[in-house]
Design an enzyme around this catalytic site. Structure first.
Site, PDB file in Angstrom:
ATOM      1  NE  ARG A  85      -3.562   2.668   0.621  1.00 25.94           N
ATOM      2  CZ  ARG A  85      -4.630   2.801   1.395  1.00 25.94           C
ATOM      3  NH1 ARG A  85      -5.106   1.760   2.037  1.00 25.94           N
ATOM      4  NH2 ARG A  85      -5.231   3.960   1.498  1.00 25.94           N
ATOM      5  NE  ARG A  94      -7.436   3.214  -2.250  1.00 25.20           N
ATOM      6  CZ  ARG A  94      -7.886   3.829  -1.178  1.00 25.20           C
ATOM      7  NH1 ARG A  94      -8.472   3.171  -0.223  1.00 25.20           N
ATOM      8  NH2 ARG A  94      -7.798   5.120  -1.072  1.00 25.20           N
ATOM      9  CG  ASP A  97      -8.863   1.242   2.149  1.00 26.36           C
ATOM     10  OD1 ASP A  97      -8.159   1.682   3.071  1.00 26.36           O
ATOM     11  OD2 ASP A  97     -10.002   1.671   1.897  1.00 26.36           O
ATOM     12  CG  ASP A  99     -11.254   1.873   5.268  1.00 26.29           C
ATOM     13  OD1 ASP A  99     -10.049   2.102   5.476  1.00 26.29           O
ATOM     14  OD2 ASP A  99     -11.872   2.315   4.284  1.00 26.29           O
TER      15      ASP A  99
HETATM   16  N1  PH2 Z   1     -12.509   3.150  -1.468  1.00 25.25           N
HETATM   17  C1  PH2 Z   1     -12.287   4.439  -1.396  1.00 25.25           C
HETATM   18  C2  PH2 Z   1     -12.748   5.380  -2.406  1.00 25.25           C
HETATM   19  N2  PH2 Z   1     -13.504   4.793  -3.433  1.00 25.25           N
HETATM   20  N3  PH2 Z   1     -14.541   2.971  -4.489  1.00 25.25           N
HETATM   21  C3  PH2 Z   1     -14.842   1.661  -4.524  1.00 25.25           C
HETATM   22  N4  PH2 Z   1     -15.591   1.186  -5.501  1.00 25.25           N
HETATM   23  N5  PH2 Z   1     -14.368   0.802  -3.563  1.00 25.25           N
HETATM   24  C4  PH2 Z   1     -13.573   1.254  -2.543  1.00 25.25           C
HETATM   25  O1  PH2 Z   1     -13.136   0.452  -1.682  1.00 25.25           O
HETATM   26  C5  PH2 Z   1     -13.255   2.623  -2.489  1.00 25.25           C
HETATM   27  C6  PH2 Z   1     -13.770   3.463  -3.492  1.00 25.25           C
HETATM   28  C7  PH2 Z   1     -11.568   5.016  -0.260  1.00 25.25           C
HETATM   29  O2  PH2 Z   1     -11.164   4.120   0.644  1.00 25.25           O
HETATM   30 MG    MG Z   2     -11.397   3.134   2.482  1.00 22.18          MG
HETATM   31 MG    MG Z   3      -8.517   3.187   4.540  1.00 22.72          MG
END
Ligand code: PH2
Ligand code: MG
Ligand code: MG
Length: 155
Positions: A85, A94, A97, A99
């Protein structure tokens, strides 16, 4: 020792091999100290939302953990870093991610960590997989509101 806390983690990736990265991360989360993956959603594909690059692969995992929220966040960030990352700018594409969406019933509002995740209610790529594994946590009206955001089931 503290009782385990039920927490929810959103996984996303859109660079490299996103589906593989999400599957690998599910295994690695289950290998964290004092932590197990209770269940996880299917994998979903969606176009980037406020982001760019290839389609994302997303999923949500329910975990049971004895780590406190800040230590859990630190461990999740170590997994992100190990997956290559980079953070050149906000919402950059990325390799991985992770979260923290919910940590028990905790409300946390520090500079490093906000729980519940402040944007989770706006995003189909979070709400749809979360509703798959924990329907009681997602009000139907909230799901309806994001139903226009295209999301396809991957596997
Ligand atoms: N994560 C983001 C911003 N935009 N779009 C999709 N489709 N999936 C994501 O996990 C994503 C995003 C910021 O973490
Ligand atoms: Mg995110
Ligand atoms: Mg994040």
């Amino acid at each position: 020792m503290r009782d385990p806390v039920t927490a929810y983690v959103a996984l996303g990736a859109n660079l490299g091999k996103p589906a593989q990265a999400v599957c690998d991360a599910l295994v690695q989360i289950g290998e964290l100290p004092e932590t197990k993956v209770v269940r996880h959603s299917s994998l979903y594909r969606s176009a980037p939302v406020d982001s760019s690059g290839p389609d994302y692969v997303n999923a949500v995992a329910e975990i049971a953990t004895r780590l406190d929220a800040v230590e859990l966040l630190r461990q999740l960030q170590l997994i992100e870093t190990a997956a290559g990352r980079e953070r050149p700018y906000r919402n950059a594409p990325r390799t991985l991610d992770l979260d923290l969406l919910l940590y028990g019933g905790a409300r946390i509002d520090s500079a490093r960590l906000q729980v519940p995740h402040p944007r989770m209610g706006e995003r189909a790529f979070v709400l749809v997989p979360l509703a798959e594994i924990a329907p009681g946590l997602v009000p139907p009206g909230q799901l309806d509101a994001v139903s226009g955001q295209g999301l396809t089931l991957l596997k």
